[in-house]
Design an enzyme around this catalytic site. Structure first.
Site, PDB file in Angstrom:
ATOM      1  CG  HIS A   1      -1.480   1.056   1.465  1.00  0.00           C
ATOM      2  ND1 HIS A   1      -1.590   2.156   2.469  1.00  0.00           N
ATOM      3  CD2 HIS A   1      -3.216   1.814   0.345  1.00  0.00           C
ATOM      4  CE1 HIS A   1      -2.830   3.333   1.952  1.00  0.00           C
ATOM      5  NE2 HIS A   1      -3.402   2.923   0.862  1.00  0.00           N
TER       6      HIS A   1
ATOM      7  CG  HIS B   1      -2.941   8.853  -0.780  1.00  0.00           C
ATOM      8  ND1 HIS B   1      -4.130   8.882   0.188  1.00  0.00           N
ATOM      9  CD2 HIS B   1      -4.186   7.703  -0.792  1.00  0.00           C
ATOM     10  CE1 HIS B   1      -5.629   8.645   0.318  1.00  0.00           C
ATOM     11  NE2 HIS B   1      -5.529   7.658  -0.526  1.00  0.00           N
TER      12      HIS B   1
HETATM   13 CA    CA Z   1      -4.840   4.151  -3.007  1.00  0.00          CA
END
Ligand code: CA
Length: 318
Positions: free
Chosen positions: A26, A68
């Protein structure tokens, strides 16, 4: 039945019974290095993750960069380098900066816009060392380069961020990203790639209008058992019509959700396992991983700590 056929059958039953979920890094190995930097991606590759995630937003000159949020001010020194470039709300948007300008920034560990303190205090010290915000192409070259030099193929997991917002700013991010993915060999369901998006309208558009033939995941946020079907949330059947799977947030009700999704042939990739930010209801890391992997039987897991999940899975392999 001949012996060989019997053996093949037994083996295939065994592998399906013990199918391991995929590990998705992630924002890279973001528990150890600033999120979405190439350094965090290289570390994730070395930690034997299966896939590495890229969140994508556009620059002013329409280059997809890996970050992000649509904002630069919580992951870089933009406020010091370009103090007069914030919008009326005080935020600095990637879309207002050219790639050349973004390349002048030093990327850093994520911090709070209000307090300036880093979000995860025990992670990489904010504002130290030297990091850059990479373009999508730089990252694909890094991953494919490492795939070649290590002989181990790690897949990519790009996310189209806020496509509706990008269009309101006059840019069609999906239409820009897809040809780049195709050029790097990610176009069909046989290629090591999952494309993901939170907006169901865009998921449908990627399939129908933009002709994406690769694997597609609809990110759906948190799920509560017995939740009422709302007009904003499509049914599993509707999702299965266009996507290959769902990406729900980790919740105590993940077992029910996974059953519903699996009944429609959908994969479930849950997000996000963090050793320094466990869900409130969980007493330990083991409790979370056991729920997700052994009880709910999710097909994949996003984590800031790929090495931990890889180790956990290896220790429990039959
Ligand atoms: Ca994402």
């Amino acid at each position: 039945m001949n012996r060989l056929l019997a053996l093949i059958l037994i083996l295939s039953v065994c592998t399906s019974a013990f199918a391991q979920p995929i590990v998705i890094a992630h924002r890279g190995a973001s528990g150890y290095l600033p999120e979405h930097t190439l350094e965090a991606k290289a570390m994730a590759h070395a930690q034997d993750t299966d896939f590495i995630e890229q969140d994508l937003v556009l620059t002013k000159d329409e280059v997809p960069v890996v970050m992000h949020d649509i904002y630069l001010d919580t992951i870089s020194d933009v406020a010091t380098k370009f103090p007069d470039r914030k919008r009326a709300n005080g935020r600095y948007y990637a879309i207002d900066f050219t790639l050349t300008e973004i390349k002048q920034l030093n990327a850093s560990e994520r911090f709070s816009e209000k307090t300036g303190k880093q979000v995860y205090p025990m992670r990489f010290p904010k504002g130290t060392s030297s990091f850059a915000i990479p373009t999508l192409e730089e990252e694909l070259q890094l991953i494919q380069g490492l795939n070649q030099s290590t002989g181990r193929v790690v897949g990519i997991y790009p996310e189209i961020k806020q496509p509706k917002w990008h269009r309101s700013e006059g840019h069609d991010i999906s239409a820009i990203v897809l040809p780049i993915l195709k050029r790097y060999g990610y176009a069909t369901k046989d290629d090591p790639c999952f494309l993901q998006c939170f907006e169901f309208d865009e998921v449908k558009r990627l399939r129908a209008e933009l002709g994406w033939h690769g694997r597609l995941i609809y990110l759906m946020g948190a799920f509560k058992k017995g939740e009422k079907v709302t007009t904003e949330r499509p049914t599993m059947e509707q999702v299965a019509h266009v996507a290959d799977g769902i990406g729900p947030a980790i919740s105590q009700d993940i077992e029910v959700l996974t059953q519903l999704a699996h009944a429609q042939g959908l994969k479930v990739h849950a997000y996000t396992f963090r050793r320094d930010d466990l869900p409130k209801w969980a007493m330990s890391q083991d409790e979370v991983l056991d729920l997700l992997i052994h009880r709910a039987k999710v097909d994949g897991l996003f984590t800031d700590f790929p090495d931990m999940v890889v180790k956990w899975l290896r220790e429990r392999q039959p």
